[in-house]
Every structure is written in structure tokens, then in C-alpha cells.
Design a protein around this motif. Sequence first.
Motif, mmCIF file in Angstrom:
data_model
loop_
_atom_site.group_PDB
_atom_site.id
_atom_site.type_symbol
_atom_site.label_atom_id
_atom_site.label_comp_id
_atom_site.label_asym_id
_atom_site.label_seq_id
_atom_site.Cartn_x
_atom_site.Cartn_y
_atom_site.Cartn_z
ATOM 1 N N LYS A 109 -1.140 11.125 2.709
ATOM 2 C CA LYS A 109 -1.607 11.225 1.327
ATOM 3 C C LYS A 109 -1.045 10.045 0.551
ATOM 4 O O LYS A 109 0.034 10.116 -0.051
ATOM 5 C CB LYS A 109 -1.148 12.551 0.722
ATOM 6 C CG LYS A 109 -1.669 13.755 1.493
ATOM 7 C CD LYS A 109 -1.057 15.053 0.999
ATOM 8 C CE LYS A 109 -1.547 16.241 1.833
ATOM 9 N NZ LYS A 109 -0.931 17.520 1.409
ATOM 10 N N LEU A 110 -1.774 8.932 0.593
ATOM 11 C CA LEU A 110 -1.313 7.689 -0.012
ATOM 12 C C LEU A 110 -1.158 7.824 -1.520
ATOM 13 O O LEU A 110 -1.843 8.614 -2.167
ATOM 14 C CB LEU A 110 -2.289 6.560 0.322
ATOM 15 C CG LEU A 110 -2.448 6.238 1.812
ATOM 16 C CD1 LEU A 110 -3.492 5.147 2.008
ATOM 17 C CD2 LEU A 110 -1.123 5.814 2.419
ATOM 18 N N PHE A 111 -0.253 7.033 -2.070
ATOM 19 C CA PHE A 111 0.033 6.953 -3.512
ATOM 20 C C PHE A 111 0.659 8.224 -4.078
ATOM 21 O O PHE A 111 0.799 8.355 -5.283
ATOM 22 C CB PHE A 111 -1.250 6.613 -4.297
ATOM 23 C CG PHE A 111 -2.026 5.473 -3.714
ATOM 24 C CD1 PHE A 111 -1.465 4.207 -3.647
ATOM 25 C CD2 PHE A 111 -3.301 5.669 -3.199
ATOM 26 C CE1 PHE A 111 -2.174 3.144 -3.096
ATOM 27 C CE2 PHE A 111 -4.015 4.618 -2.650
ATOM 28 C CZ PHE A 111 -3.448 3.343 -2.599
ATOM 29 N N ARG A 112 1.031 9.156 -3.209
ATOM 30 C CA ARG A 112 1.651 10.389 -3.690
ATOM 31 C C ARG A 112 3.113 10.169 -4.055
ATOM 32 O O ARG A 112 3.661 10.847 -4.916
ATOM 33 C CB ARG A 112 1.530 11.468 -2.612
ATOM 34 C CG ARG A 112 2.051 12.825 -3.039
ATOM 35 C CD ARG A 112 1.769 13.858 -1.971
ATOM 36 N NE ARG A 112 2.242 15.182 -2.369
ATOM 37 C CZ ARG A 112 2.065 16.280 -1.649
ATOM 38 N NH1 ARG A 112 1.431 16.209 -0.492
ATOM 39 N NH2 ARG A 112 2.529 17.438 -2.077
ATOM 40 N N SER A 113 3.742 9.219 -3.387
ATOM 41 C CA SER A 113 5.163 8.979 -3.617
ATOM 42 C C SER A 113 5.528 7.566 -3.180
ATOM 43 O O SER A 113 4.805 6.938 -2.403
ATOM 44 C CB SER A 113 5.997 9.994 -2.829
ATOM 45 O OG SER A 113 7.372 9.715 -2.921
ATOM 46 N N ARG A 114 6.632 7.080 -3.677
ATOM 47 C CA ARG A 114 7.184 5.823 -3.190
ATOM 48 C C ARG A 114 8.046 6.101 -1.965
ATOM 49 O O ARG A 114 8.507 7.230 -1.769
ATOM 50 C CB ARG A 114 8.037 5.143 -4.268
ATOM 51 C CG ARG A 114 7.225 4.572 -5.431
ATOM 52 C CD ARG A 114 8.129 3.835 -6.402
ATOM 53 N NE ARG A 114 7.367 3.254 -7.491
ATOM 54 C CZ ARG A 114 6.746 2.083 -7.448
ATOM 55 N NH1 ARG A 114 6.829 1.351 -6.343
ATOM 56 N NH2 ARG A 114 6.066 1.626 -8.474
ATOM 57 N N LEU A 160 0.820 -1.207 0.000
ATOM 58 C CA LEU A 160 0.000 0.000 0.000
ATOM 59 C C LEU A 160 0.856 1.260 0.000
ATOM 60 O O LEU A 160 0.558 2.226 -0.717
ATOM 61 C CB LEU A 160 -0.923 0.001 1.226
ATOM 62 C CG LEU A 160 -1.931 1.145 1.339
ATOM 63 C CD1 LEU A 160 -2.940 1.074 0.195
ATOM 64 C CD2 LEU A 160 -2.652 1.095 2.682
ATOM 65 N N LEU A 161 1.934 1.250 0.782
ATOM 66 C CA LEU A 161 2.814 2.416 0.884
ATOM 67 C C LEU A 161 3.906 2.417 -0.188
ATOM 68 O O LEU A 161 4.691 3.354 -0.266
ATOM 69 C CB LEU A 161 3.465 2.457 2.271
ATOM 70 C CG LEU A 161 2.512 2.748 3.440
ATOM 71 C CD1 LEU A 161 3.231 2.540 4.770
ATOM 72 C CD2 LEU A 161 1.970 4.171 3.350
ATOM 73 N N ARG A 162 3.950 1.356 -0.972
ATOM 74 C CA ARG A 162 4.937 1.220 -2.055
ATOM 75 C C ARG A 162 6.359 1.429 -1.520
ATOM 76 O O ARG A 162 7.083 2.332 -1.937
ATOM 77 C CB ARG A 162 4.621 2.207 -3.179
ATOM 78 C CG ARG A 162 3.253 1.959 -3.821
ATOM 79 C CD ARG A 162 3.093 2.738 -5.104
ATOM 80 N NE ARG A 162 3.081 4.178 -4.863
ATOM 81 C CZ ARG A 162 3.113 5.092 -5.849
ATOM 82 N NH1 ARG A 162 3.180 4.716 -7.103
ATOM 83 N NH2 ARG A 162 3.086 6.380 -5.546
ATOM 84 N N ILE A 163 6.714 0.560 -0.580
ATOM 85 C CA ILE A 163 8.023 0.643 0.073
ATOM 86 C C ILE A 163 9.049 -0.211 -0.668
ATOM 87 O O ILE A 163 8.837 -1.381 -0.927
ATOM 88 C CB ILE A 163 7.936 0.173 1.543
ATOM 89 C CG1 ILE A 163 6.912 1.010 2.321
ATOM 90 C CG2 ILE A 163 9.300 0.256 2.206
ATOM 91 C CD1 ILE A 163 6.639 0.486 3.720
ATOM 92 N N HIS A 164 10.165 0.408 -0.994
ATOM 93 C CA HIS A 164 11.296 -0.299 -1.604
ATOM 94 C C HIS A 164 12.431 -0.280 -0.589
ATOM 95 O O HIS A 164 12.811 0.779 -0.083
ATOM 96 C CB HIS A 164 11.735 0.396 -2.889
ATOM 97 C CG HIS A 164 12.961 -0.223 -3.499
ATOM 98 N ND1 HIS A 164 12.917 -1.412 -4.202
ATOM 99 C CD2 HIS A 164 14.264 0.172 -3.494
ATOM 100 C CE1 HIS A 164 14.137 -1.721 -4.611
ATOM 101 N NE2 HIS A 164 14.972 -0.777 -4.197
ATOM 102 N N VAL A 165 12.970 -1.459 -0.275
ATOM 103 C CA VAL A 165 14.002 -1.533 0.755
ATOM 104 C C VAL A 165 15.261 -2.204 0.214
ATOM 105 O O VAL A 165 15.195 -3.157 -0.555
ATOM 106 C CB VAL A 165 13.481 -2.283 2.012
ATOM 107 C CG1 VAL A 165 13.030 -3.688 1.666
ATOM 108 C CG2 VAL A 165 14.523 -2.298 3.118
ATOM 109 N N GLU A 166 16.419 -1.699 0.633
ATOM 110 C CA GLU A 166 17.716 -2.269 0.286
ATOM 111 C C GLU A 166 18.515 -2.516 1.565
ATOM 112 O O GLU A 166 18.437 -1.740 2.514
ATOM 113 C CB GLU A 166 18.517 -1.306 -0.594
ATOM 114 C CG GLU A 166 17.955 -1.075 -1.981
ATOM 115 C CD GLU A 166 18.847 -0.133 -2.778
ATOM 116 O OE1 GLU A 166 20.084 -0.300 -2.723
ATOM 117 O OE2 GLU A 166 18.309 0.769 -3.432
ATOM 118 N N GLY A 167 19.278 -3.603 1.581
ATOM 119 C CA GLY A 167 20.180 -3.879 2.699
ATOM 120 C C GLY A 167 19.530 -4.500 3.910
ATOM 121 O O GLY A 167 20.071 -4.413 5.014
#
Length: 199
Positions: free
Chosen positions: A163-168, A22-29
Motif C-alpha cells: 500500500k504505497l504512500f501509506r507511510s514513510r 517512491l517508497l519515501r525512504i529516509h536513511v541514517e548512518g
Amino acid sequence: MDSYSKKGYRLFFRIRPLFKSLLRIHVEGIDNIPEKGGCIIASNHRSHLDPFVLNTVSPRPILFMAKRELFGIPLLGWIIKKAGAIPVNRNKRDINALKKSIELLKSGECVGIFPEGTRAKPKSFRKPQSGVGLLVSRTDVPVIPVRIEGTDDIFPVGSKFPKLFRSRIYVKIGKPLYFEEKEDYKSISEKIMESIKSL
């Protein structure tokens, strides 16, 4: 700690893929967070979403230090208490909060702290406070630097609702940091903050 709900975390960990999507979370490490043993998660801070986001991607519960005022807010106060949050009085050096954090770290828990002390302005950083340096020197646990980007676009300072979907949202987790016992609190805090910025 008495208020820490392991059952609540187990439930949250089951449904967190939904929040991550839902929050479009991209994670590294993510592998840089130790699976067990005391450690400090030190992150930049620009939104009330930050603790929630970090627990959404972490392989283990992160017990955050949070300003005492949040515990008085209906529902939110109950939730963060059950999440094991540590209340901090920001108007003075809160010895009790530091003692509780040290106790948790020495017992093998993962404690989250925002070295800046409060939320920074969008796309910026604040100078670190010495609290994280004190915790490191008293516990000798590794510090995991984390940089979050995007939460201030979704839930900026002053907003009542996200404000969901506004940004990753991007979460980058760095390699564990270790410090010599002889280093002073301020120096440790500054090095941690620089590591966060460099991610």
C-alpha cells in the motif's frame, strides 16, 4: 556464486533512486556500511519489503538469506536467485545455507540476515535465533545492526500487495559490532538484537 548477477545489480543501482523516492525512504548512518570486505547486515524484520529496502539504500549489494519456499514462486523466485539470495530451510538447522554464507563472507561479500528468523508482528520484535551468532564466530567479520520502521505499514504480514504512500520508511544503520571468539552463539545473537532495538 553462479546465480549472482553483477550485471543485474548494476542495473538496479541505476534505477534505485526511483524506488527510494517512491517508497519515501529516509536513511541514517549509511557510512557505517563498509565499502569492501566481508560483513553481516543484521536487521529487524516485519515485511517482505525489508530486503528490497535495504538493497535500495546500501552502497553495495547485500546477499540475503531467504526461506526456501520463496524460490518456488514464479518471477519472485527468479529475481531473488539472480540477486544472490541464499535459500534456507527453516524447518531444520540448514548447514548448507550456513556454509554458503560463511563462504561468501570470507570471500568479501556482504551478507544480510534477519536474526529473528521470520517476520515479527507490527511494531514488535521476536527473540533472535542463534544462526547469526554462529556466522559471526566462524568468520570474525563486523556486524552492522540496522533498524527498519514503516515497511509493516506499507506491506504488512497477510497483504498481497503493498500500500504505497501509506507511510514513510525509516532505516537507521548503527556502528559496526565486533565480538570475542570465546562468546557463545546465543549471547552474540542476543547482543546483536539488543543493538538493533536500541537504534
